[in-house]
Design a protein around this motif. Structure first.
Motif, PDB file in Angstrom:
ATOM      1  N   LYS A  51      34.968  51.532  50.367  1.00 17.26           N
ATOM      2  CA  LYS A  51      34.221  51.389  49.103  1.00 17.26           C
ATOM      3  C   LYS A  51      32.777  50.964  49.343  1.00 17.26           C
ATOM      4  O   LYS A  51      31.911  51.235  48.526  1.00 17.26           O
ATOM      5  N   TYR A  73      35.541  38.195  54.106  1.00 14.63           N
ATOM      6  CA  TYR A  73      36.055  39.463  53.610  1.00 14.63           C
ATOM      7  C   TYR A  73      37.505  39.256  53.150  1.00 14.63           C
ATOM      8  O   TYR A  73      38.382  38.965  53.965  1.00 14.63           O
ATOM      9  N   GLY A  75      40.930  40.714  51.752  1.00 17.32           N
ATOM     10  CA  GLY A  75      41.654  41.985  51.680  1.00 17.32           C
ATOM     11  C   GLY A  75      41.210  42.908  52.799  1.00 17.32           C
ATOM     12  O   GLY A  75      40.809  44.049  52.556  1.00 17.32           O
ATOM     13  N   GLY A  77      42.778  44.592  54.905  1.00 14.58           N
ATOM     14  CA  GLY A  77      43.567  45.818  55.075  1.00 14.58           C
ATOM     15  C   GLY A  77      43.755  46.134  56.546  1.00 14.58           C
ATOM     16  O   GLY A  77      43.952  45.243  57.389  1.00 14.58           O
ATOM     17  N   THR A  80      39.435  49.084  58.222  1.00 16.61           N
ATOM     18  CA  THR A  80      38.486  50.207  58.132  1.00 16.61           C
ATOM     19  C   THR A  80      37.068  49.711  57.850  1.00 16.61           C
ATOM     20  O   THR A  80      36.157  49.876  58.681  1.00 16.61           O
ATOM     21  N   THR A  81      36.876  49.089  56.694  1.00 16.16           N
ATOM     22  CA  THR A  81      35.521  48.620  56.347  1.00 16.16           C
ATOM     23  C   THR A  81      35.112  47.449  57.233  1.00 16.16           C
ATOM     24  O   THR A  81      33.941  47.346  57.644  1.00 16.16           O
ATOM     25  N   GLU A  98      43.857  38.629  55.104  1.00 16.29           N
ATOM     26  CA  GLU A  98      44.774  39.707  54.728  1.00 16.29           C
ATOM     27  C   GLU A  98      46.174  39.112  54.520  1.00 16.29           C
ATOM     28  O   GLU A  98      46.643  38.324  55.331  1.00 16.29           O
ATOM     29  N   ILE A  99      46.817  39.521  53.416  1.00 13.17           N
ATOM     30  CA  ILE A  99      48.113  38.918  53.059  1.00 13.17           C
ATOM     31  C   ILE A  99      49.306  39.664  53.651  1.00 13.17           C
ATOM     32  O   ILE A  99      50.361  39.076  53.878  1.00 13.17           O
ATOM     33  N   GLY A 122      46.578  35.389  55.375  1.00 11.41           N
ATOM     34  CA  GLY A 122      46.541  34.406  54.294  1.00 11.41           C
ATOM     35  C   GLY A 122      46.383  35.071  52.945  1.00 11.41           C
ATOM     36  O   GLY A 122      46.217  36.290  52.841  1.00 11.41           O
ATOM     37  N   ASP A 123      46.441  34.249  51.922  1.00 11.41           N
ATOM     38  CA  ASP A 123      46.376  34.712  50.532  1.00 11.41           C
ATOM     39  C   ASP A 123      45.010  34.342  49.947  1.00 11.41           C
ATOM     40  O   ASP A 123      44.689  33.151  49.839  1.00 11.41           O
ATOM     41  N   ALA A 124      44.256  35.356  49.558  1.00  9.48           N
ATOM     42  CA  ALA A 124      42.911  35.113  49.011  1.00  9.48           C
ATOM     43  C   ALA A 124      42.954  34.296  47.728  1.00  9.48           C
ATOM     44  O   ALA A 124      41.956  33.686  47.342  1.00  9.48           O
ATOM     45  N   ASP A 143      38.153  43.043  48.252  1.00  8.75           N
ATOM     46  CA  ASP A 143      38.754  44.344  47.933  1.00  8.75           C
ATOM     47  C   ASP A 143      40.259  44.174  48.078  1.00  8.75           C
ATOM     48  O   ASP A 143      40.833  44.518  49.109  1.00  8.75           O
ATOM     49  N   ILE A 144      40.899  43.580  47.043  1.00  8.16           N
ATOM     50  CA  ILE A 144      42.308  43.233  47.218  1.00  8.16           C
ATOM     51  C   ILE A 144      43.270  44.050  46.362  1.00  8.16           C
ATOM     52  O   ILE A 144      44.484  43.955  46.554  1.00  8.16           O
ATOM     53  N   GLN A 146      44.749  43.860  43.463  1.00 12.38           N
ATOM     54  CA  GLN A 146      45.895  43.206  42.812  1.00 12.38           C
ATOM     55  C   GLN A 146      45.400  42.643  41.479  1.00 12.38           C
ATOM     56  O   GLN A 146      44.218  42.759  41.162  1.00 12.38           O
TER      57      GLN A 146
HETATM   58  C1  LIG Z   1      42.501  48.428  49.186  1.00 11.85           C
HETATM   59  S1  LIG Z   1      43.237  47.599  50.505  1.00 11.85           S
HETATM   60  C2  LIG Z   1      41.866  47.051  51.467  1.00 11.85           C
HETATM   61  C3  LIG Z   1      41.068  48.123  52.161  1.00 11.85           C
HETATM   62  C4  LIG Z   1      39.985  47.499  52.997  1.00 11.85           C
HETATM   63  N1  LIG Z   1      39.212  46.563  52.234  1.00 11.85           N
HETATM   64  C5  LIG Z   1      39.046  48.534  53.564  1.00 11.85           C
HETATM   65  O1  LIG Z   1      38.106  48.962  52.877  1.00 11.85           O
HETATM   66  O2  LIG Z   1      39.209  48.886  54.728  1.00 11.85           O
HETATM   67  C6  LIG Z   1      43.681  46.076  49.767  1.00 11.85           C
HETATM   68  C7  LIG Z   1      44.231  45.061  50.746  1.00 11.85           C
HETATM   69  O3  LIG Z   1      44.262  43.788  50.119  1.00 11.85           O
HETATM   70  C8  LIG Z   1      45.403  43.107  50.553  1.00 11.85           C
HETATM   71  N2  LIG Z   1      45.680  42.051  49.566  1.00 11.85           N
HETATM   72  C9  LIG Z   1      46.215  42.163  48.328  1.00 11.85           C
HETATM   73  N3  LIG Z   1      46.310  40.957  47.744  1.00 11.85           N
HETATM   74  C10 LIG Z   1      45.801  40.057  48.637  1.00 11.85           C
HETATM   75  C11 LIG Z   1      45.628  38.650  48.618  1.00 11.85           C
HETATM   76  N4  LIG Z   1      45.969  37.915  47.568  1.00 11.85           N
HETATM   77  N5  LIG Z   1      45.071  38.050  49.694  1.00 11.85           N
HETATM   78  C12 LIG Z   1      44.715  38.784  50.786  1.00 11.85           C
HETATM   79  N6  LIG Z   1      44.867  40.124  50.870  1.00 11.85           N
HETATM   80  C13 LIG Z   1      45.398  40.747  49.801  1.00 11.85           C
HETATM   81  C14 LIG Z   1      46.470  44.196  50.627  1.00 11.85           C
HETATM   82  O4  LIG Z   1      47.538  43.808  51.464  1.00 11.85           O
HETATM   83  C15 LIG Z   1      45.670  45.361  51.186  1.00 11.85           C
HETATM   84  O5  LIG Z   1      45.730  45.408  52.587  1.00 11.85           O
END
Ligand SMILES: C[S@@+](CC[C@H](N)C(=O)[O-])C[C@H]1O[C@@H](n2cnc3c(N)ncnc32)[C@H](O)[C@@H]1O
Length: 220
Positions: A51, A73, A75, A77, A80-81, A98-99, A122-124, A143-144, A146
């Motif tokens: 994104k 950062y 999320g 994932g 990639t970014t 990252e969760i 961990g949980d953001a 970028d999470i 949720q």
């Molecule tokens: C859209 S993907 C991320 C893609 C990544 N940002 C990229 O551009 O390469 C969303 C990620 O957020 C993570 N995620 C969702 N809720 C989260 C939370 N509360 N804390 C940390 N990570 C979370 C998901 O497991 C997923 O891997």
């Protein structure tokens, strides 16, 4: 076509594609192609997979990233970014939360050859859980995908330095599948303004990322 620097520090272009200078030569992170020019290796930055690249392609101009930037950062994932930010902020730090244990494994692999990437499982939504492993960053990037994306971003603003910049990537469908995406973006904007940050940019990421927008903010 020749690869040239762009107006965004650390980002290059060959005319149509964006590229970053590979911090880990010879290694492609997510299948992106590698290009050697003048003895330097570049990685193509896929706007459909990242994104932040889509933000630039959609006309985004706020660019607080340089060689020494520290990024929190949320999320990360599969990295990639994160990997492109690692190419850009070469002397800085990308602390990636990252969760999902599965995605975290990939992130960990990316970090092995990239000393500026610090992955944390961990949980953001619970910044107090990783706060002792990070220090205030100059960029907060989220970028999470949720629910409660703006509320979670708001909770992490304490880890953004005064004067720092925030990027909130909003996935409208993660908030409410039935809602009008524009209303979701506006609600997030109101929530961030109520948190006292200044809105620098609001940009829809179509056609590269459907039902996604970015809010870019400045912390006073
Ligand atoms: C859209 S993907 C991320 C893609 C990544 N940002 C990229 O551009 O390469 C969303 C990620 O957020 C993570 N995620 C969702 N809720 C989260 C939370 N509360 N804390 C940390 N990570 C979370 C998901 O497991 C997923 O891997």
């Amino acid at each position: 076509m020749q690869i040239r620097p762009t107006e965004w520090q650390g980002v290059y272009s060959d005319g149509s594609w964006l590229l970053t200078r590979n911090l880990n030569p010879g290694v492609s992170v997510y299948g992106e192609s590698l290009h050697l020019e003048g003895g330097v290796e570049y990685r193509r930055w896929d706007v459909n997979r990242s994104k932040l690249a889509a933000y630039l392609k959609c006309g985004g101009r706020v660019w607080p990233y340089d060689d020494a930037t520290s990024v929190l950062y949320l999320g990360g994932g599969n990295g990639t970014t994160v990997s492109h930010l690692s190419d850009i902020c070469r002397q800085g730090t990308i602390t990636a939360i990252e969760i999902s244990p599965r995605a975290f494994r990939d992130l960990l692999k990316v970090s092995e050859a990239r000393p500026n990437v610090l992955p944390i499982l961990g949980d953001a939504a619970k910044p107090e859980m990783y706060g002792n492993r990070t220090s205030p960053a100059s960029v907060l990037y989220q970028d999470i995908a949720q629910r409660d994306q703006a509320a979670i971003f708001r909770r992490n603003l304490g880890w953004l330095r005064p004067g720092g910049t925030g990027f909130l990537m909003i996935k409208a469908r993660s908030e409410d599948v039935a809602a009008n995406p524009v209303e979701v973006y506006e609600a997030a904007k109101r929530e961030l303004m109520a948190a006292g940050v200044r809105i620098l940019d609001r940009r829809v990421l179509a056609p590269y990322q459907t039902d996604h927008a970015v809010l870019v903010v400045k912390k006073p």
